[in-house]
Scaffold this motif. Structure first.
Motif, mmCIF file in Angstrom:
data_model
loop_
_atom_site.group_PDB
_atom_site.id
_atom_site.type_symbol
_atom_site.label_atom_id
_atom_site.label_comp_id
_atom_site.label_asym_id
_atom_site.label_seq_id
_atom_site.Cartn_x
_atom_site.Cartn_y
_atom_site.Cartn_z
ATOM 1 N N ALA A 263 -30.551 4.636 -87.460
ATOM 2 C CA ALA A 263 -29.786 3.998 -88.539
ATOM 3 C C ALA A 263 -28.287 4.145 -88.297
ATOM 4 N N ALA A 264 -27.842 5.308 -87.840
ATOM 5 C CA ALA A 264 -26.421 5.525 -87.566
ATOM 6 C C ALA A 264 -25.959 4.654 -86.400
ATOM 7 N N LEU A 265 -26.788 4.525 -85.381
ATOM 8 C CA LEU A 265 -26.442 3.700 -84.225
ATOM 9 C C LEU A 265 -26.327 2.227 -84.620
ATOM 10 N N ILE A 266 -27.259 1.755 -85.431
ATOM 11 C CA ILE A 266 -27.218 0.360 -85.873
ATOM 12 C C ILE A 266 -26.009 0.121 -86.772
ATOM 13 N N ALA A 267 -25.748 1.050 -87.689
ATOM 14 C CA ALA A 267 -24.615 0.890 -88.602
ATOM 15 C C ALA A 267 -23.290 0.901 -87.840
ATOM 16 N N ALA A 268 -23.140 1.804 -86.887
ATOM 17 C CA ALA A 268 -21.898 1.863 -86.113
ATOM 18 C C ALA A 268 -21.705 0.583 -85.298
ATOM 19 N N THR A 269 -22.764 0.099 -84.696
ATOM 20 C CA THR A 269 -22.684 -1.137 -83.922
ATOM 21 C C THR A 269 -22.340 -2.318 -84.823
ATOM 22 N N LEU A 270 -22.946 -2.384 -85.996
ATOM 23 C CA LEU A 270 -22.681 -3.464 -86.937
ATOM 24 C C LEU A 270 -21.225 -3.457 -87.399
ATOM 25 N N ILE A 271 -20.715 -2.292 -87.744
ATOM 26 C CA ILE A 271 -19.340 -2.197 -88.232
ATOM 27 C C ILE A 271 -18.344 -2.588 -87.135
ATOM 28 N N VAL B 77 -11.379 -17.912 -93.025
ATOM 29 C CA VAL B 77 -12.409 -17.555 -94.002
ATOM 30 C C VAL B 77 -13.465 -16.662 -93.349
ATOM 31 N N ILE B 78 -13.883 -17.006 -92.139
ATOM 32 C CA ILE B 78 -14.861 -16.187 -91.415
ATOM 33 C C ILE B 78 -14.286 -14.799 -91.135
ATOM 34 N N ALA B 79 -13.022 -14.721 -90.784
ATOM 35 C CA ALA B 79 -12.385 -13.425 -90.516
ATOM 36 C C ALA B 79 -12.407 -12.552 -91.764
ATOM 37 N N TYR B 80 -12.013 -13.124 -92.899
ATOM 38 C CA TYR B 80 -12.015 -12.351 -94.143
ATOM 39 C C TYR B 80 -13.433 -11.951 -94.537
ATOM 40 N N CYS C 185 -17.677 -5.692 -93.307
ATOM 41 C CA CYS C 185 -17.413 -4.397 -92.665
ATOM 42 C C CYS C 185 -17.126 -3.342 -93.728
ATOM 43 N N GLY C 186 -16.268 -3.674 -94.684
ATOM 44 C CA GLY C 186 -15.969 -2.743 -95.767
ATOM 45 C C GLY C 186 -17.189 -2.458 -96.622
ATOM 46 N N ALA C 187 -18.003 -3.480 -96.888
ATOM 47 C CA ALA C 187 -19.220 -3.283 -97.675
ATOM 48 C C ALA C 187 -20.203 -2.365 -96.960
#
Length: 111
Positions: free
Chosen positions: A16-24, A87-90, A96-98
Motif C-alpha cells: 500500500a505504501a509503495l502504491i501510494a508513493a508511486t501514485l503521488i 485544468v488537468i494540471a490543477y 495528489c493533495g487528496a
C-alpha cells in the motif's frame, strides 16, 4: 519474551505504501508537465547560500525568467488546449493533495 511478526500485514502495508508513493509522485509529475504545457512554467529563484559552490546572480535569475516567458509565447497550442492542460494540471495537484490527506486521515483514525 517472544516477538511475533505478522508478515502478511507487513506485506500489505508495504504494498500500500509503495502504491501510494508511486501514485503521488506520478500525479505531481503529471501536474507539473501539464502546467508547463499550459505555458505556466514555475520559475523558482534559487536559494543563495554563502557556502554554495555556485551562486546565481540576479542577472541570471532575470535571464531565466525571460527565457521562460519567451518559451511560453512560442507554444504551438491553441488557447483551448492550454486551458485544458491547465485544468488537468490543477486536477492532478488536487488528487495528489487528496491522496496525502487521505493517508494522514487513515493513519490518524485507524488507531
Amino acid at each position: 519474551m517472544s516477538v511475533d511478526i505478522d508478515w502478511a500485514a507487513f506485506l500489505s502495508v508495504f504494498i500500500a505504501a509503495l502504491i501510494a508513493a508511486t501514485l503521488i509522485v506520478a500525479l505531481y509529475a503529471t501536474g507539473l508537465r501539464m502546467l508547463v504545457r499550459a505555458g505556466r512554467a514555475p520559475v523558482v529563484s534559487p536559494a543563495e547560500f554563502t557556502d554554495a559552490i555556485t551562486i546565481i546572480s540576479a542577472k541570471d535569475i532575470r535571464r531565466a525568467e525571460k527565457q521562460a516567458a519567451k518559451a511560453a509565447k512560442k507554444s504551438p497550442l491553441t488557447p483551448a488546449q492550454r486551458m485544458f492542460s491547465l485544468v488537468i494540471a490543477y486536477a492532478c495537484f488536487a488528487l495528489c493533495g487528496a491522496a496525502v490527506i487521505t493517508g494522514v486521515l487513515i493513519i490518524f483514525f485507524h488507531h
